[in-house]
Design a protein around this motif. Structure first.
Motif: not given
Ligand code: SF4
Ligand code: SF4
Ligand code: SF4
Ligand code: SF4
Lengths: 187, 695
Positions: B364, B367, B370
């Motif tokens: 992870c 970012c 999600c």
């Molecule tokens: S979307 Fe969520 S789980 Fe996936 S890398 Fe980004 S922060 Fe991490």
């Protein structure tokens, strides 16, 4: 000099006053049961099997609380149980001893009803009253109440009690821990 | 135009709906066999109420609802029940579950239909019981018994979910296009039952034909059809409620707390069929799509094997698996022989070209993509970290249970993490821990009660004894006889005690010796088992076998003896002269037996006493073995002697005169024997206990 005496006097009065309040509170708001024993008992699996060397989970909880027993004596609780106890008591995790009984998959006792002679010995041995029957009548185990402690196996004079592992059913099935495949990246 | 709201997040996955939504609903041919699961709903599985071999008609009840949270199951067609038992079901675990297998007869003969025409007059309770027994459950995916959701009155808003947001699925779309009239009727019934102020049907705007059909059917009714923007997952109950009413259901509360209830269109369609037409839920619309020759929607009888449907739709060679449900929330099917249940809305024949496999996951990168996509406004990465570290407490504090497992976070994750799998894992672990905790609490309560009971029995017994000791002996009333009897009994008991003492002692000693010998034999056996020399092992084995045989024979003989003596004992207490002879015979037999037993005990005692010291030049193991064998033989001989003695005594008994105290003697003998046996067992157990820790 005078100031010193006054200060001492004030301090003394305060000390006596607060001491009296604390003393009264400790008598008035006394907690009867040992909450630590309850907390430990809540973590133990309540199989009541005696594999920890104590006649049940609560005696073991008392022994842990008084520092007589180690936290890694309960096979039914598994390593998870030890971890929880370690967390509660603020001590380090300790694996099972080398000679400790292996944690087994959860099983329940089953009586071979054709062989049972109705001696009631297993009823007397069961710590959670999970066996029903009467003298000279066939006995049977209430599966939902059986903790799988195996205490009823030894007293049976005709060896008609077996432990049957509880398989997983659709209701008790658990999603497994996701494994992420490792990939080698070419340099 | 109604004001619409927007829920947080959401994604736009490719739809793939055009694969299946272009053709009308068809009925696949009848399979030869239906495998109907009894658990097609949330809650307790239904209880099968048909026997193997029974002929059933279409719509006949085959499993009744068990408890409040349950729903009945009916025969989807006419035929014969060929099996009731475990079979494959469409469940991610691939485990078996109870199913009722029906061999179809091709007649499709209906049972007499029982609608509920006067549902408007009937009270809510009756209608709900009717729906439960008709097997009506939510068909959106959660399969929650509909009857329970109707237990509300004075709803603000009744929301009908026709959003069908998940890719590939088009079963609700086709249902709304083709059977809008019946859906609208179902909505009206549900609206009346819940006393709804307003009734809204929410449909995503990628289904214009469905919207048009419903709008036409709703003309002249208070029901409003609302077109909502296409955004996954607008079909989630909470999300649709948010879109249509602007209400957000907070953590730990239900939508009914805000006067809103949500039903799927398919659910209300089956509700209408049940109440108006008297047809239980025996089929559902299933989207068959993916790598098939003929994609489309089919009205599938419940229990139809997936294999049958795929074969009928012509599965092509690229297919390498079947997904139940959509690509976002569905699961891979483990066994294609499983029957279709009420929750199966879609079957996708998948292939790598259609649904490319997930690239390997990377760590992870935090970012936050999600969190932006999550419709439940959670922090998916936080949940993921906790679940991955098995920290279930913090995961629950981060509102893990508000996650609807929509898969939006996994979809957007640039690191391709299988986030939802982690949430499912954590949720199941938490549920299991909860179950274990409940079981432990129950065990603790039962154990504590048992200890209390034992303690109470002990004090009660002590009190009783004390009270008895305190009662004065003489009494002039009818109690006198009783008092006499008690006194006599006590006297007898005292006498018996005096009598019993020496033989018990002997028996105990003998038993202890026997137990020791046996334990030694066992030990020898165990030790032998570890050593290579074969004959020694055989010896030990033989000794054990012999001992066991002797014991078994003795037990059998004893059981027979008890049986006969019991049979004889029945007439004994009757004072009539006619029975005197048999009584006398019985008494004598008993006396003879008692004497024989006494003799046996003594002889066992002596023989064992002799057996133990009778040592041999060989090492200790052999000694023990021989001792065990000898003990067993001695015992067997004694028992045999007893049996013969008893038989002889019985044969001779008839003419002999019977002195009165004989009854007492016989009883005493029996009691003594029982006590001796009990003592022996106890000694044996103790001896074993002493023996156990050593090896
Ligand atoms: S979307 Fe969520 S789980 Fe996936 S890398 Fe980004 S922060 Fe991490
Ligand atoms: S070993 Fe058995 S008795 Fe001891 S704490 Fe564990 S479950 Fe309870
Ligand atoms: S039935 Fe046997 S195994 Fe089960 S709880 Fe009772 S004594 Fe233990
Ligand atoms: S699966 Fe759960 S955490 Fe992920 S986006 Fe959906 S609701 Fe949020």
């Amino acid at each position: 000099m005078n100031i010193l005496l006054t200060a001492l006097g004030v301090m003394a009065v305060l000390a006596i006053l607060l001491g009296a309040i604390l003393g009264f509170a400790s008598v008035r708001f006394r907690v009867d049961a040992d909450p630590l024993v309850d907390q430990i008992d809540a973590i133990l699996p309540q199989t009541q099997c005696g594999q920890c060397g104590h006649p049940g989970c609560r005696p073991y909880a008392e022994a842990i609380a008084s520092g007589e027993a180690d936290i890694n004596q309960c096979p039914p609780g598994g390593e998870d149980g030890i971890r929880k106890l370690a967390e509660l008591l603020g001590v380090d995790f300790k694996p099972f001893d080398g000679d400790a009984a292996e944690p087994k998959p959860k099983s329940v006792a089953r009586i071979d009803e054709a062989t049972c002679i109705g001696c009631t010995l297993c009823i007397q041995a069961c710590p959670v009253d999970a066996i029903v029957g009467a003298a000279k009548q066939m006995h049977t185990v209430i599966e939902s109440e059986c903790t799988g402690c195996e205490l009823c196996l030894a007293p049976c004079p005709v060896d008609c009690i077996r432990m049957v592992p509880l398989g997983t059913s659709v209701e008790t099935w658990k999603w497994r821990y996701p494994v992420i495949p490792i990939r080698t990246i070419k340099a | 135009m109604r004001q619409l709201y927007r829920f947080h997040g959401g994604i736009h996955p490719p739809e793939f709906k055009e694969l299946s939504n272009g053709t009308p609903i068809v009925s696949p041919p009848l399979p030869a066999r239906l495998v109907v699961p009894v658990s097609q709903h949330l809650g307790a599985p239904a209880k099968p109420c048909v026997a193997v071999g029974e002929a059933v008609l279409k719509g006949q009840l085959i499993a009744c609802a068990d408890g409040r949270v349950s729903a009945a199951v009916h025969a989807p067609t006419s035929g014969r029940v060929v099996a009731v038992g475990e079979a494959d079901v469409a469940h991610p675990s691939g485990l078996l579950q109870t199913c009722i297998s029906i061999e179809t007869d091709g007649l499709d003969a209906w049972i007499e239909k029982t609608p509920l025409p006067n549902w408007q007059e009937a009270d809510n309770e009756t209608v709900r019981a009717f729906l439960r027994d008709m097997g009506v459950v939510g068909q959106g995916g959660a399969v929650f018994p509909t009857a329970l959701k109707l237990g509300v009155s004075h709803l603000d808003t009744l929301i009908v979910n026709g959003a069908e947001c998940e890719p590939f699925i088009s079963c609700d779309d086709r249902l709304m296009r083709e059977r809008a009239q019946e859906i609208v009727e179902g909505v009206r019934i549900a609206g009346t039952l819940t006393g709804a102020r307003e009734m809204l049907i929410g449909v995503e705007d990628n289904k214009p034909e469905a919207i048009a059909a419903l709008t036409a059917a709703c003309a002249g009714t208070p029901i409003e059809v609302v077109s909502v923007p296409t955004l996954y997952p607008s079909g989630g109950a909470k999300q649709l409620i948010r879109i249509l009413t602007g209400k957000e259901v907070p953590h730990g509360m239900r939508s009914t707390d805000f006067g809103v209830q949500c039903f799927n269109v398919g659910t209300l369609y089956s509700l209408k069929r049940a109440i108006v037409d008297g047809e239980p839920v025996i089929s559902r619309i299933v989207t068959l799509t993916g790598e098939l020759e003929r994609c489309g929607n089919a009205e599938v009888l419940l229990g139809t094997p997936v294999e049958h449907l795929l074969a009928w739709a012509g599965v092509n060679t690229r297919c390498d698996g079947v997904i139940v449900g959509g690509p976002m929330m569905g699961f891979p099917l483990e066994s294609r022989v499983a029957g279709v249940g009420k929750a199966v809305n879609c079957l996708i024949a998948r292939s790598d070209t259609l649904l490319p496999p997930r690239p390997p996951a990377m760590p992870c990168i935090r970012c936050g993509a999600c969190a932006d996509a999550c419709p439940a406004q959670l922090q998916p990465m936080e949940l993921y970290w906790h679940a991955k570290a098995r920290e279930f407490g913090p995961a629950q504090e981060a509102n893990l249970f508000d996650c609807i497992e929509c898969g939006a976070c996994s979809y957007v994750c640039p690191s391709q993490l299988p986030l939802v799998d982690f949430y499912k894992f954590a949720k199941d672990e938490i549920w299991a821990a909860e179950r274990d905790k409940k079981a432990a609490d129950r065990a603790r309560a039962r154990h504590e009660f048992r200890q209390f009971r034992i303690e109470r029995d002990k004090t009660e017994k002590a009190e009783r004894l004390a009270a008895r000791a305190a009662t004065p002996a003489p009494a002039a009333t009818p109690d006198a006889a009783k008092a006499d009897a008690i006194r006599a009994a006590m006297a007898k008991a005292a006498e018996r005690k005096a009598d019993v003492a020496p033989p018990t002692e002997d028996a105990k000693r003998a038993a202890i010796k026997a137990a020791m010998a046996r334990a030694a034999a066992k030990k020898a056996e165990q030790q032998d088992a570890g050593t290579p020399p074969k004959p020694a092992l055989d010896d030990a084995k033989r000794a054990a076998i012999e001992a066991a045989m002797a014991r078994a024979a003795a037990k059998k003989a004893e059981q027979q003896g008890t049986a006969t003596s019991e049979a004889e004992a029945v007439p004994a207490p009757a004072p009539k002269p006619a029975i005197d002879d048999t009584k006398r015979a019985a008494i004598e037999a008993a006396m003879a037996r008692a004497a024989a037993k006494k003799a046996e005990q003594q002889s066992t005692a002596t023989s064992e006493a002799e057996a133990v010291p009778a040592s041999a030049p060989k090492p200790a193991i052999d000694d023990a073995k021989r001792a065990a064998i000898e003990a067993a033989m001695a015992r067997a001989a004694a028992r045999k002697a007893e049996q013969q003695g008893a038989a002889a005594a019985e044969a001779e008994a008839a003419p002999a005169p019977a002195p009165k105290p004989a009854i007492d003697d016989a009883k005493r003998a029996a009691i003594e024997a029982a006590m001796a046996r009990a003592a022996a067992k106890k000694a044996e157990r103790e001896a074993q206990k002493g023996q156990d820790p050593q090896p």
